[in-house]
Design a protein around this motif. Structure first.
Motif, PDB file in Angstrom:
ATOM      1  N   LEU A 170       0.829  -1.203   0.000  1.00  0.00           N
ATOM      2  CA  LEU A 170       0.000   0.000   0.000  1.00  0.00           C
ATOM      3  C   LEU A 170       0.868   1.259   0.000  1.00  0.00           C
ATOM      4  O   LEU A 170       0.541   2.251  -0.660  1.00  0.00           O
ATOM      5  N   CYS A 171       1.975   1.214   0.722  1.00  0.00           N
ATOM      6  CA  CYS A 171       2.908   2.354   0.712  1.00  0.00           C
ATOM      7  C   CYS A 171       3.549   2.521  -0.660  1.00  0.00           C
ATOM      8  O   CYS A 171       3.748   3.643  -1.141  1.00  0.00           O
ATOM      9  N   SER A 172       3.864   1.392  -1.308  1.00  0.00           N
ATOM     10  CA  SER A 172       4.447   1.466  -2.655  1.00  0.00           C
ATOM     11  C   SER A 172       3.489   2.137  -3.631  1.00  0.00           C
ATOM     12  O   SER A 172       3.910   2.874  -4.529  1.00  0.00           O
ATOM     13  N   PHE A 173       2.192   1.884  -3.450  1.00  0.00           N
ATOM     14  CA  PHE A 173       1.176   2.488  -4.318  1.00  0.00           C
ATOM     15  C   PHE A 173       0.694   3.847  -3.792  1.00  0.00           C
ATOM     16  O   PHE A 173      -0.251   4.420  -4.327  1.00  0.00           O
ATOM     17  N   GLU A 174       1.369   4.340  -2.731  1.00  0.00           N
ATOM     18  CA  GLU A 174       1.044   5.631  -2.122  1.00  0.00           C
ATOM     19  C   GLU A 174      -0.400   5.693  -1.630  1.00  0.00           C
ATOM     20  O   GLU A 174      -1.042   6.741  -1.646  1.00  0.00           O
ATOM     21  N   LYS A 175      -0.906   4.553  -1.159  1.00  0.00           N
ATOM     22  CA  LYS A 175      -2.233   4.490  -0.544  1.00  0.00           C
ATOM     23  C   LYS A 175      -2.032   4.655   0.971  1.00  0.00           C
ATOM     24  O   LYS A 175      -2.172   3.711   1.749  1.00  0.00           O
ATOM     25  N   TRP A 176      -1.698   5.878   1.364  1.00  0.00           N
ATOM     26  CA  TRP A 176      -1.272   6.109   2.736  1.00  0.00           C
ATOM     27  C   TRP A 176      -2.393   5.848   3.749  1.00  0.00           C
ATOM     28  O   TRP A 176      -2.161   5.239   4.795  1.00  0.00           O
ATOM     29  N   GLU A 177      -3.588   6.330   3.442  1.00  0.00           N
ATOM     30  CA  GLU A 177      -4.704   6.131   4.374  1.00  0.00           C
ATOM     31  C   GLU A 177      -5.006   4.641   4.540  1.00  0.00           C
ATOM     32  O   GLU A 177      -5.252   4.162   5.653  1.00  0.00           O
ATOM     33  N   MET A 178      -4.996   3.914   3.432  1.00  0.00           N
ATOM     34  CA  MET A 178      -5.276   2.483   3.487  1.00  0.00           C
ATOM     35  C   MET A 178      -4.173   1.735   4.231  1.00  0.00           C
ATOM     36  O   MET A 178      -4.441   0.747   4.932  1.00  0.00           O
ATOM     37  N   ALA A 179      -2.943   2.191   4.114  1.00  0.00           N
ATOM     38  CA  ALA A 179      -1.841   1.557   4.841  1.00  0.00           C
ATOM     39  C   ALA A 179      -2.049   1.683   6.352  1.00  0.00           C
ATOM     40  O   ALA A 179      -1.853   0.732   7.111  1.00  0.00           O
ATOM     41  N   LEU A 180      -2.474   2.882   6.783  1.00  0.00           N
ATOM     42  CA  LEU A 180      -2.721   3.084   8.205  1.00  0.00           C
ATOM     43  C   LEU A 180      -3.938   2.291   8.675  1.00  0.00           C
ATOM     44  O   LEU A 180      -3.961   1.757   9.790  1.00  0.00           O
ATOM     45  N   GLU A 181      -4.962   2.195   7.826  1.00  0.00           N
ATOM     46  CA  GLU A 181      -6.137   1.394   8.173  1.00  0.00           C
ATOM     47  C   GLU A 181      -5.766  -0.089   8.262  1.00  0.00           C
ATOM     48  O   GLU A 181      -6.251  -0.829   9.133  1.00  0.00           O
ATOM     49  N   ALA A 182      -4.894  -0.540   7.381  1.00  0.00           N
ATOM     50  CA  ALA A 182      -4.431  -1.931   7.424  1.00  0.00           C
ATOM     51  C   ALA A 182      -3.685  -2.202   8.721  1.00  0.00           C
ATOM     52  O   ALA A 182      -3.822  -3.270   9.333  1.00  0.00           O
ATOM     53  N   PHE A 183      -2.875  -1.236   9.142  1.00  0.00           N
ATOM     54  CA  PHE A 183      -2.159  -1.386  10.408  1.00  0.00           C
ATOM     55  C   PHE A 183      -3.136  -1.528  11.579  1.00  0.00           C
ATOM     56  O   PHE A 183      -2.963  -2.365  12.463  1.00  0.00           O
ATOM     57  N   LEU A 203       6.466   5.551   7.400  1.00  0.00           N
ATOM     58  CA  LEU A 203       6.527   6.144   6.062  1.00  0.00           C
ATOM     59  C   LEU A 203       5.165   6.692   5.653  1.00  0.00           C
ATOM     60  O   LEU A 203       5.064   7.794   5.100  1.00  0.00           O
ATOM     61  N   ALA A 204       4.101   5.941   5.945  1.00  0.00           N
ATOM     62  CA  ALA A 204       2.749   6.402   5.628  1.00  0.00           C
ATOM     63  C   ALA A 204       2.417   7.672   6.399  1.00  0.00           C
ATOM     64  O   ALA A 204       1.856   8.625   5.840  1.00  0.00           O
ATOM     65  N   CYS A 205       2.797   7.719   7.668  1.00  0.00           N
ATOM     66  CA  CYS A 205       2.534   8.907   8.490  1.00  0.00           C
ATOM     67  C   CYS A 205       3.246  10.136   7.924  1.00  0.00           C
ATOM     68  O   CYS A 205       2.702  11.243   7.913  1.00  0.00           O
ATOM     69  N   SER A 206       4.475   9.930   7.446  1.00  0.00           N
ATOM     70  CA  SER A 206       5.253  11.063   6.929  1.00  0.00           C
ATOM     71  C   SER A 206       4.651  11.643   5.664  1.00  0.00           C
ATOM     72  O   SER A 206       4.927  12.791   5.305  1.00  0.00           O
ATOM     73  N   ASN A 207       3.817  10.857   4.987  1.00  0.00           N
ATOM     74  CA  ASN A 207       3.169  11.349   3.768  1.00  0.00           C
ATOM     75  C   ASN A 207       1.731  11.784   4.014  1.00  0.00           C
ATOM     76  O   ASN A 207       1.010  12.093   3.071  1.00  0.00           O
ATOM     77  N   PHE A 208       1.342  11.809   5.290  1.00  0.00           N
ATOM     78  CA  PHE A 208      -0.003  12.245   5.646  1.00  0.00           C
ATOM     79  C   PHE A 208       0.048  13.726   5.992  1.00  0.00           C
ATOM     80  O   PHE A 208       1.079  14.235   6.432  1.00  0.00           O
ATOM     81  N   PRO A 209      -1.034  14.461   5.786  1.00  0.00           N
ATOM     82  CA  PRO A 209      -1.014  15.906   6.053  1.00  0.00           C
ATOM     83  C   PRO A 209      -0.852  16.216   7.534  1.00  0.00           C
ATOM     84  O   PRO A 209      -1.194  15.410   8.398  1.00  0.00           O
ATOM     85  N   MET A 210      -0.306  17.407   7.777  1.00  0.00           N
ATOM     86  CA  MET A 210      -0.186  17.893   9.153  1.00  0.00           C
ATOM     87  C   MET A 210      -1.553  18.430   9.591  1.00  0.00           C
ATOM     88  O   MET A 210      -2.312  18.933   8.761  1.00  0.00           O
ATOM     89  N   PRO A 211      -1.879  18.376  10.904  1.00  0.00           N
ATOM     90  CA  PRO A 211      -1.047  17.828  11.977  1.00  0.00           C
ATOM     91  C   PRO A 211      -1.300  16.348  12.246  1.00  0.00           C
ATOM     92  O   PRO A 211      -0.639  15.762  13.089  1.00  0.00           O
ATOM     93  N   GLU A 212      -2.310  15.759  11.536  1.00  0.00           N
ATOM     94  CA  GLU A 212      -2.638  14.356  11.801  1.00  0.00           C
ATOM     95  C   GLU A 212      -1.441  13.440  11.591  1.00  0.00           C
ATOM     96  O   GLU A 212      -1.203  12.520  12.370  1.00  0.00           O
TER      97      GLU A 212
END
Length: 886
Positions: A170-183, A203-212
């Protein structure tokens, strides 16, 4: 069971079932009734062996297959598998993971699908979690997100590796929200995360918007601490995460507290510092890293060289170059070569950059781009264009967006490239016109061609605007001298940045050093001191004030807003100064009439090892000219080559002509023009001479200067105006009228006198004789009252400044309407008593306005700082800092 980490966001497709649910789907792939062996064989370069030994056991074949994969003999591994199938040897739970890894590394989707069919045919499609995990990895590497999702959803007993494979995919496909949901779902299923899990999640968190993103990243950090999973992999990822989010303090704390820090940890911190423009600190950390005995590698050097490039630290850059040559990083890492080319070109050492380029055998497009851009940055425009042609024709590389971003500016300046807009057509033809980097370059091109409206049109159509885009349009407005529009654009950009922060957008429009160094000249041009101070405060807050480019722009801004002491204070606080910084402070002293200080700064820069350039001496001569230091200026001029190694140019001759002419030595100035080398452009010198003739009413030489100027520059209005004024002062009204008639026939228009003053958040403009300002009537009434008070103090209007053949009383009325008087009156009426009044004017202040302002400063007890096109006048208690010499 509740999740240890709570993520408060929803998936982008709430109407669909969770991708990690137990809902079953049809098989992704099925074995076909045709011969799959033939299909697999046809996919690889080769065919099953004709002579296959049947004496070996199945275990031998599987060990052979795995051995070839471990040896990276990927296609041989696939052929070994085919031989097995031909012999009827059934692959097992150990064969398929090895085979699927080989196919994944080959990134061969068609072959992978065929092997997947075999997986199901031999009964490992559902029951073997190990095989399923390698299938997830296969489709991740082949770029098929849908297949990853479906394969994972069919796994009946998911283990830690299954979840790690999914989250990594999911991180490779830049599906950051889905990566965090999978976690979160992984934790719900009581599967213990590993350090590899946390690396992907961070890595997913670093590509998520601030401040979340930052909040969740801290939760991941805390979870790792609680579970004791903070090994070097997760530490390095957390360092990168904090750096990407601009939290460098956290990155540095992690580095300092982690005893097992390795080269990767240091590289991550160095890269983060440079990406956040903390260049000096990056170099300090590099030194600390070397002292700890950690040897830099190619990534270290390519990460730190931009710091040397930005700070123009050529010596440090050369040391890194020598180290790269010594340890072989230059040969192994093309990024190092590109960074070296960039560093040398940014330090004005284009030939050194070219030598690096020529010495590289593996020339990837990044290296070509660095050299093309380096040529273009240093205005080696023909070389940039020829290299671009060589790259496309000889090297067979197609230009990308970075290439065109360097080529477009070269096309704009190159005299050999006559049809400038044609490059826009080339960009469209190559399909790069929708690329943001190319659009930015095109905006810059049209701005420099004087077509800012086309640049604005491109800007308006852009869907994806980043900080560089905004910086480019602001620069365009500044270049086009539309300073108010530039400040308005900055305001709009800040509004969008605030909105982006409120909705936690990934798009950051936070002004950087480029923004500040671009917009500060607009503050300087408008004398917008309040806005300039606001920008200075922002620069201090964001650690940008010590940046050499921002610092130089601040020195210039304060100087041009009349704050010479603050200008010098900022200069002293800049840790590393280049020749531009020194030129600005020399110019500042000159503008304010402190010529001796300007000369002292010239000597000081020599002591500190900064070699003056042509611009330095233009500033020095201007300083001498404004203070009447003729002999000092002439001595420096005649010793430029011997003492400073700088050849006099046409601009220097023009300055010295002005120096002599302003002091009344008009004939000497005329004689100097006759000594200027023939190949030099004499327009500037003739213009200086004509201005001197206007000041000293030298009709004979003034006519000669004007004739030469009008021949050289027939469309410049000031030449006609100065000649007409000389005739008017001499009472030759008919000749003055003839000049103005000729000027009108040529279609040349005189620039109207205009003055402006900052008040609150606005810059108020006043034009001579114009009554469009809302307070115009009130201002004129106040000036009439003020006139009476000034007359009692001895003020007598200098009507010689009115160059029209009208009665004396009419001349006085015209004088009262001069733009600087209106601006000063506005300042008095709209500011509290004791406030300094700062006014700027686009032309030279006339004798009467200069005289009147001296009286005004005494009558109203105000300090008035007036900046005209030439210099600053500080009026206080009835006197002016220029000593009536300007």
């Amino acid at each position: 069971m509740s999740c240890p980490l709570a993520f408060t966001f929803s998936l982008p497709f709430p109407s669909q079932p969770l991708p990690f649910s137990r809902q079953k789907h049809p098989y992704l792939l099925r074995a076909t009734p045709t011969s799959v062996t033939d299909d697999v064989a046809s996919t690889v370069y080769g065919a099953p062996s004709k002579f296959i030994s049947q004496s070996h056991s199945p275990e031998w074949w599987i060990d052979l297959l795995r051995s070839k994969v471990r040896s990276n003999l990927l296609r041989e591994a696939v052929l070994t598998y085919i031989d097995m199938i031909v012999l009827g040897i059934k692959p097992d739970n150990f064969a398929f993971p090895a085979l699927l890894k080989a196919v994944a590394d080959l990134q061969d989707m068609d072959l992978g699908k065929q092997i997947h069919a075999h997986v199901y045919k031999f009964g490992y499609g559902v029951d073997s979690v190990t095989v399923a995990n390698t299938l997830v990895n296969l489709y991740r590497k082949c770029g098929d997100f849908g297949a990853v999702y479906k394969v994972f959803d069919r796994i009946s007993e998911r283990n830690q590796v299954s979840w790690n494979s999914l989250i990594s995919s999911l991180c490779s496909f830049e599906k950051w929200e889905m990566a965090l949901e999978a976690f979160r779902c992984m934790l719900d299923e009581d599967v213990e995360p590993s350090s590899f899990t946390l690396v992907s999640v961070a890595l997913a968190c670093s590509n998520f918007p601030m401040p979340e993103g930052l909040l969740m990243g801290k939760q991941v950090h805390a979870y790792g601490l609680r579970k004791g999973e903070l090994n070097s992999f997760i530490i390095n990822t957390l360092v990168a995460m904090y750096g990407k989010m601009g939290k460098l303090a956290s990155s540095k704390v992690l580095l300092g507290s982690f005893e097992g820090r390795d080269l990767v940890t240091w590289n991550t911190v160095l890269s983060s510092l440079c990406q956040n423009e903390q260049f000096l600190e990056a170099l300090e950390y590099l030194r600390e890293m070397v002292l700890e005995g950690v040897e830099p590698d190619g990534f270290t050097i390519s990460s730190v060289l931009p710091a040397c490039s930005h700070l123009e630290m050529l010596r440090t850059g050369k040391e890194l170059h020598a180290y790269a040559l010594k340890n072989g990083s230059l040969d192994e890492n093309s990024f190092v070569g590109s960074a070296l080319v960039d560093m040398y070109c940014n330090c004005k050492q284009v030939l050194s950059g070219c030598r690096v380029f020529d010495g590289m055998f593996d020339r990837k497009i990044g290296l070509w781009n660095a050299m093309i851009t380096g040529y273009a940055q240093n205005e080696y425009d023909e070389e940039a264009l020829l290299l671009f042609i060589e790259m496309e024709e000889s090297a067979g590389l197609l230009a990308n967006s970075t290439t065109m971003a360097g080529v477009v500016p070269a096309c704009v300046r190159s005299g050999a490239f006559s049809k400038k807009e044609a490059i826009h057509g080339f960009v469209v033809k190559r399909g790069l016109d929708r690329d943001r980097f190319v659009q930015n370059a095109l905006m810059d091109m049209y701005s420099r061609l004087g077509k800012i409206d086309i640049a604005k049109r491109i800007f308006g159509k852009m869907e994806d605007r980043d900080l560089v885009t905004w910086n480019t349009i602001i620069t365009g407005y500044v270049f086009s001298e539309r300073h108010e529009d530039a400040l308005l654009m900055l305001h709009k950009m800040q509004i969008l940045e605030r909105k982006a922060s409120e909705r936690a957008s990934r798009v950051s429009l936070k002004p950087n050093s480029i923004t500040l160094m671009t917009i500060l000249p607009s503050c300087a041009a408008l004398s917008a001191l309040a806005k300039g101070k606001e920008i200075h405060a922002y620069a201090i807050k964001n650690n940008l004030a010590t940046d050499v480019a921002v610092g130089s722009a601040l020195v210039d801004m304060y100087a041009k807003c009349g704050c010479l002491q603050m200008s010098r204070k900022v200069f002293d606080q800049i840790p590393i100064r280049n020749v531009i910084t020194w030129n600005v402070i020399v110019m500042a002293y000159g503008m304010h009439g402190n010529s001796q200080d300007a000369i002292d700064m010239l000597r000081m820069m020599m002591v500190q090892g900064v070699k003056p350039n042509e611009v330095t001496f233009i500033s020095v001569f201007a300083a001498c000219s404004h203070s009447g230091m003729v002999n000092e200026g002439l001595k420096i001029f005649y010793n430029m080559k011997k003492d400073y190694g700088v050849e006099p140019s046409s601009d220097h001759y023009a300055c010295v002509v002005d120096l002599l002419g302003r002091a009344g030595r008009v004939k000497e100035a005329y004689q100097l023009i006759n000594l200027i080398p023939r190949n030099f452009d004499k327009a500037g010198a003739w213009s200086s001479l004509l201005g001197a003739c206007r000041i000293h009413n030298n009709l004979e030489i003034g006519e000669i200067a004007a004739q030469n100027l009008i021949q050289l520059e027939p469309n410049v209005a000031s030449h006609y105006v100065l000649l007409a004024n000389i005739y008017s002062s001499a009472g030759l009204w008919y000749k003055a009228t003839e000049v103005r008639r000729n000027m009108k026939a040529q279609g040349v228009r005189k620039e109207p006198g205009c003055s402006w003053i900052e008040h609150g958040d606005e810059v108020h403009k006043f034009v001579a004789g114009d009554s469009s300002h809302p307070q115009s009537e009130k201002l004129r009434g106040y000036l009439e009252t003020l006139w009476e008070r000034m007359r009692k103090e001895g003020y007598i209007p200098d009507t010689s400044c009115v160059l029209h053949n009208v009665e004396e009383d009419e001349k006085e009325i015209l004088l009262c309407g001069h733009s600087e008087k209106l601006a000063i009156a506005f300042g008095i009426l709209n500011t509290s008593p004791g406030t300094i009044i700062r006014v700027a004017k686009n032309l030279r202040v006339c004798n009467d306005c200069h005289l009147a302002t001296k009286f005004i400063s005494k009558v109203v007890d105000r300090e008035i700082i007036l900046r005209d096109v030439r210099r600053f006048h500080h009026f206080k208690n009835g006197t002016c800092s220029c000593g009536d010499y300007w």
